[in-house]
Design an enzyme around this catalytic site. Sequence first.
Site, PDB file in Angstrom:
ATOM      1  N   ASN A   1       0.865  -1.353  -0.179  1.00 39.79           N
ATOM      2  CA  ASN A   1       0.133  -0.023  -0.002  1.00 39.79           C
ATOM      3  C   ASN A   1       0.591   1.374   0.009  1.00 39.79           C
ATOM      4  O   ASN A   1       0.408   2.391  -0.435  1.00 39.79           O
ATOM      5  CB  ASN A   1      -0.997  -0.007   1.274  1.00 39.79           C
ATOM      6  CG  ASN A   1      -0.372   0.013   2.543  1.00 39.79           C
ATOM      7  OD1 ASN A   1       0.829  -0.409   2.764  1.00 39.79           O
ATOM      8  ND2 ASN A   1      -1.206   0.533   3.818  1.00 39.79           N
TER       9      ASN A   1
ATOM     10  N   GLY B   1       2.288  -5.412   7.809  1.00 39.61           N
ATOM     11  CA  GLY B   1       1.121  -6.290   7.134  1.00 39.61           C
ATOM     12  C   GLY B   1       0.075  -6.624   8.027  1.00 39.61           C
ATOM     13  O   GLY B   1      -0.061  -5.769   8.947  1.00 39.61           O
ATOM     14  N   SER B   2      -0.503  -7.644   7.985  1.00 38.46           N
ATOM     15  CA  SER B   2      -1.817  -8.169   8.523  1.00 38.46           C
ATOM     16  C   SER B   2      -1.414  -8.525  10.083  1.00 38.46           C
ATOM     17  O   SER B   2      -0.211  -9.075  10.443  1.00 38.46           O
ATOM     18  CB  SER B   2      -2.489  -9.019   8.040  1.00 38.46           C
ATOM     19  OG  SER B   2      -1.908 -10.501   8.152  1.00 38.46           O
TER      20      SER B   2
ATOM     21  N   VAL C   1      -0.443 -12.468  10.068  1.00 34.83           N
ATOM     22  CA  VAL C   1       0.869 -12.717   9.493  1.00 34.83           C
ATOM     23  C   VAL C   1       1.862 -12.384  10.551  1.00 34.83           C
ATOM     24  O   VAL C   1       3.068 -12.943  10.984  1.00 34.83           O
ATOM     25  CB  VAL C   1       1.370 -12.267   8.073  1.00 34.83           C
ATOM     26  CG1 VAL C   1       2.611 -12.271   7.774  1.00 34.83           C
ATOM     27  CG2 VAL C   1       0.197 -12.712   7.269  1.00 34.83           C
ATOM     28  N   GLY C   2       1.489 -11.077  11.312  1.00 37.87           N
ATOM     29  CA  GLY C   2       2.601 -10.417  12.213  1.00 37.87           C
ATOM     30  C   GLY C   2       2.734 -11.379  13.592  1.00 37.87           C
ATOM     31  O   GLY C   2       3.682 -11.606  14.021  1.00 37.87           O
TER      32      GLY C   2
ATOM     33  N   GLU D   1       4.240  -4.005  12.486  1.00 35.41           N
ATOM     34  CA  GLU D   1       3.380  -2.575  12.311  1.00 35.41           C
ATOM     35  C   GLU D   1       2.132  -3.406  11.694  1.00 35.41           C
ATOM     36  O   GLU D   1       2.530  -3.757  10.313  1.00 35.41           O
ATOM     37  CB  GLU D   1       4.242  -1.708  11.179  1.00 35.41           C
ATOM     38  CG  GLU D   1       3.542  -0.543  11.212  1.00 35.41           C
ATOM     39  CD  GLU D   1       3.215   0.172  12.494  1.00 35.41           C
ATOM     40  OE1 GLU D   1       2.079   0.420  12.979  1.00 35.41           O
ATOM     41  OE2 GLU D   1       4.263   0.357  13.376  1.00 35.41           O
TER      42      GLU D   1
ATOM     43  N   CYS E   1      -3.141   1.395   6.873  1.00 35.66           N
ATOM     44  CA  CYS E   1      -3.351   0.976   7.984  1.00 35.66           C
ATOM     45  C   CYS E   1      -4.136   2.057   8.858  1.00 35.66           C
ATOM     46  O   CYS E   1      -4.382   1.920  10.296  1.00 35.66           O
ATOM     47  CB  CYS E   1      -2.099   0.347   8.750  1.00 35.66           C
ATOM     48  SG  CYS E   1      -0.770   1.035   8.476  1.00 35.66           S
TER      49      CYS E   1
ATOM     50  N   GLU F   1       8.219   3.109  13.943  1.00 36.11           N
ATOM     51  CA  GLU F   1       9.031   3.395  12.858  1.00 36.11           C
ATOM     52  C   GLU F   1       9.303   5.037  12.544  1.00 36.11           C
ATOM     53  O   GLU F   1       8.548   5.529  13.370  1.00 36.11           O
ATOM     54  CB  GLU F   1       8.300   2.923  11.352  1.00 36.11           C
ATOM     55  CG  GLU F   1       7.924   1.388  11.736  1.00 36.11           C
ATOM     56  CD  GLU F   1       7.936   0.662  10.227  1.00 36.11           C
ATOM     57  OE1 GLU F   1       8.956   0.243  10.079  1.00 36.11           O
ATOM     58  OE2 GLU F   1       6.880   0.514   9.842  1.00 36.11           O
TER      59      GLU F   1
HETATM   60  C1  UN1 Z   1       0.257   2.803   6.197  1.00 38.43           C
HETATM   61  O1  UN1 Z   1      -1.064   3.109   6.174  1.00 38.43           O
HETATM   62  O2  UN1 Z   1       0.722   1.716   6.325  1.00 38.43           O
HETATM   63  O3  UN1 Z   1      -0.002   8.698   7.913  1.00 38.43           O
HETATM   64  C2  UN1 Z   1       1.318   3.893   6.280  1.00 38.43           C
HETATM   65  C3  UN1 Z   1      -0.276   7.907   6.630  1.00 38.43           C
HETATM   66  C4  UN1 Z   1       0.832   7.751   5.907  1.00 38.43           C
HETATM   67  C5  UN1 Z   1       1.439   6.417   5.926  1.00 38.43           C
HETATM   68  C6  UN1 Z   1       0.501   5.370   6.178  1.00 38.43           C
HETATM   69  N1  UN1 Z   1       1.931   8.973   5.905  1.00 38.43           N
HETATM   70  O4  UN1 Z   1      -1.260   7.619   6.396  1.00 38.43           O
END
Ligand code: UN1
Length: 504
Positions: A160, A236-237, A240-241, A258, A292, A472
Amino acid sequence: MTDAATQSAVVTGLNVVGSERRPAQDGATFESRNPARHAEVVGVFPRSQAVDVDAATRAAVGAQPEWRRTPWPARGEIILRAAQILEARKEELARLMTREMGKVLTEARGDVQEAIDMGKFIAVEGRRAYGETVPSELRDKWAMTMRQPLGVVGVITPWNFPTAIPSWKIFPAIMAGNAVVFKPAEDTPACALRFVEALEEAGVPAGVVNIVFGFGEEAGEALVRHPDVRGISFTGSADVGRHIAQVCGALLKRCSLELGGKNAIVVLDDADVELAVDGALWGAFGTSGQRCTAASRLVVQRGALLPFTERLRERAAALRLGDGLREGVDVGPVINEKQLQRIHGYTEVGLREGARLLLGGHVAREGELAGGWFYPPTIFADVKPGMRIAQEEIFGPTTTILPVESLDDALRVANSTRYGLSLSVYTRDVRSAFRAVNELEAGIVYVNAPTIGAEIQLPFGGIKDTGNGHREAGRQALDQFSEWKSIYIDYSGRLQRAQIDVEM
Ligand code: UN1
């Protein structure tokens, strides 16, 4: 090549193993496709297995000692050059990204920009990766700390944010003196290759960043299990994490995760409703909801409910769905057929649960959309906090409106999921804003801004099932990829026993 030719050229890539380009040992390949026109192949890449991962890891093991000896500022200069190369190629990389994973071009440019920002930011750590000098309890003894690399680390990234997320991991990993084996998502191999080419051109020595293309269950699994890989960084999901954490746990391997989110925007009675609608549209439907950080819940206090719902429906209905390379398109396709079906499956779940479908809710097949994986902005109203559509990550352009009575109620509902990545509150009352900042259970909180839009100079990550305690980006990015070493230097010329020969 003409513009049109670049836009339809197939990128064929090989694994990057030290100074070599290699196919998978068994010769197998896979394709990435344009989600806006899935007949179009974007890339053809090796489908790697454990033996290919092993070759890449050996290259990394071989290159890491010399890289680690390269002074931090010199490593930083190379990373800075990589960021400048990405900057010079921003438009080309963004167009490839839109073709390969579908997000609209303005957002793809933002994704590349996030990687440029990360490179420039972390490069400076080359001159600033401070340790501490600490007083000793004994005379003529000196104590200090310094960061050390882990060795070889494995980086496994999602599709993504095909440039930004690899940059959050790979730049700090190599800044800290590690070598990397990178397994990018199978949906975006071409973007991953272009990113690593920029690093190579900037002067990252052969073997310091290697790529194995392929699938999670094959190449990813082998990377996680490889005994010479000392740390894994995965986005990822949650499922899986959890599996990766179990494997790494048994091997006592560093692992930073994450994972998912079920982020909410809280809209209180005193909010600027139009501003909140702006935020909800961007938060819920940006990147077709495939972040995410996406706002998949809108927790709205009773007094704002009617105007907010009405405006949101009206404005979401006006969003234009289509190929993200096309001018005027607001929402691109979703990544693949499987996700399309999953997203639609959640619409069926919501209907069965008794939520009221306000907008969308069907696979889009009108005209050109039939050739791609398109799902329109979808909104459910009258959603209850316990419903699956209010609890589970959908990762698509579906959002839910949950009515609440009070600030207390809003905070409770916003906090009522297993995830804790990004939460937001819209209010004009400073007291409500500060209470929300303090009490929302998330790694990231926004006031009067949506749940998406994190900047790289701050740590990024979440609590509860969103992760396992790592962050991160920000200066904290180095923590995932380094160990602290404590150093004691005794220049007294005699044995001094800590805790015993102290003068108190
Ligand atoms: C993600 O959705 O995996 O804050 C990262 C944000 C972006 C990063 C998203 N700078 O939505």
